[in-house]
Motif scaffolding. Structure first.
Motif, mmCIF file in Angstrom:
data_model
loop_
_atom_site.group_PDB
_atom_site.id
_atom_site.type_symbol
_atom_site.label_atom_id
_atom_site.label_comp_id
_atom_site.label_asym_id
_atom_site.label_seq_id
_atom_site.Cartn_x
_atom_site.Cartn_y
_atom_site.Cartn_z
ATOM 1 N N MET A 76 -30.366 -62.070 47.896
ATOM 2 C CA MET A 76 -30.710 -63.007 46.855
ATOM 3 C C MET A 76 -30.761 -64.401 47.482
ATOM 4 S SD MET A 76 -28.807 -63.657 43.194
ATOM 5 C CE MET A 76 -29.564 -62.302 42.331
ATOM 6 N N GLU A 77 -31.849 -65.088 47.216
ATOM 7 C CA GLU A 77 -32.021 -66.450 47.723
ATOM 8 C C GLU A 77 -31.392 -67.439 46.749
ATOM 9 O OE1 GLU A 77 -33.328 -66.920 50.659
ATOM 10 O OE2 GLU A 77 -34.143 -64.908 50.969
ATOM 11 N N LEU A 78 -31.042 -68.616 47.235
ATOM 12 C CA LEU A 78 -30.482 -69.656 46.375
ATOM 13 C C LEU A 78 -31.433 -69.953 45.219
ATOM 14 C CD1 LEU A 78 -29.043 -72.225 48.948
ATOM 15 C CD2 LEU A 78 -27.763 -70.682 47.454
ATOM 16 N N GLY A 79 -30.882 -69.985 44.008
ATOM 17 C CA GLY A 79 -31.665 -70.310 42.825
ATOM 18 C C GLY A 79 -32.517 -69.178 42.284
ATOM 19 N N GLU A 80 -32.457 -68.010 42.895
ATOM 20 C CA GLU A 80 -33.291 -66.875 42.507
ATOM 21 C C GLU A 80 -32.540 -65.997 41.510
ATOM 22 O OE1 GLU A 80 -36.230 -64.455 45.355
ATOM 23 O OE2 GLU A 80 -34.123 -64.014 45.733
ATOM 24 N N ALA A 137 -31.836 -62.313 39.500
ATOM 25 C CA ALA A 137 -31.803 -60.924 39.978
ATOM 26 C C ALA A 137 -33.182 -60.289 39.879
ATOM 27 C CB ALA A 137 -30.778 -60.121 39.177
ATOM 28 N N GLU A 138 -33.897 -60.536 38.784
ATOM 29 C CA GLU A 138 -35.232 -59.959 38.633
ATOM 30 C C GLU A 138 -36.206 -60.551 39.647
ATOM 31 O OE1 GLU A 138 -38.729 -59.657 35.303
ATOM 32 O OE2 GLU A 138 -36.663 -59.393 34.610
ATOM 33 N N ASN A 188 -43.892 -55.603 34.499
ATOM 34 C CA ASN A 188 -42.669 -55.588 33.698
ATOM 35 C C ASN A 188 -41.656 -54.635 34.306
ATOM 36 O OD1 ASN A 188 -43.555 -57.394 31.718
ATOM 37 N ND2 ASN A 188 -44.629 -55.761 30.630
ATOM 38 N N CYS A 189 -40.407 -55.052 34.335
ATOM 39 C CA CYS A 189 -39.353 -54.167 34.799
ATOM 40 C C CYS A 189 -38.192 -54.230 33.812
ATOM 41 C CB CYS A 189 -38.912 -54.499 36.225
ATOM 42 S SG CYS A 189 -38.354 -56.153 36.504
ATOM 43 N N VAL A 198 -30.082 -52.169 39.410
ATOM 44 C CA VAL A 198 -31.096 -51.121 39.320
ATOM 45 C C VAL A 198 -32.106 -51.477 38.223
ATOM 46 C CG1 VAL A 198 -31.496 -48.654 38.971
ATOM 47 C CG2 VAL A 198 -29.330 -49.445 39.977
ATOM 48 N N TYR A 199 -33.373 -51.544 38.614
ATOM 49 C CA TYR A 199 -34.477 -51.769 37.681
ATOM 50 C C TYR A 199 -35.417 -50.581 37.733
ATOM 51 C CZ TYR A 199 -33.344 -56.775 37.487
ATOM 52 O OH TYR A 199 -32.717 -57.988 37.300
#
Length: 103
Positions: free
Chosen positions: A1-5, A7-8, A25-26, A53-54
């Motif tokens: 995960m990048e800063l400011g990102e 989870a989706e 869409n997820c 999990v998506y």
């Protein structure tokens, strides 16, 4: 995960980076964390993972493996998944796959 990102956003970026596919869409299925996620790597580092999990049926692009992140990328019927994947992710699949689909 990048800063400011989110989870989706992370899921979308990782799928694109590793497969060349853009997902539509997820739907969030699960978040796995805690004592069962402990990992100790060969260099001695220890940590707990968080797996988010998506699921999606919407994707576009041409599937290909990015050599920096993946050795191989393919689609498989749910009842023909590779053994090593089933061993590592069996509990996730079993929890979320419809009972009528056997693997």
């Amino acid at each position: 995960m990048e800063l400011g990102e989110s989870a989706e956003e992370t899921a979308r970026r990782e799928v694109w980076e590793e497969t060349g596919l853009t997902i539509g869409n997820c739907r969030l299925l699960d978040v796995l964390s805690g004592p069962g996620t402990y990992v100790k790597v060969p260099n001695g580092d220890e940590f707990y993972t968080v797996t988010i999990v998506y699921e999606t049926n919407e994707f576009s692009g041409e599937i290909h493996a990015n050599p920096e992140g993946s050795l191989d990328v393919r689609f498989f019927p749910i009842n023909q998944l590779p053994e090593q994947m089933i061993q590592r992710h069996y509990h996730i699949l079993k929890k979320h796959i419809k009972p009528s689909l056997r693997f």
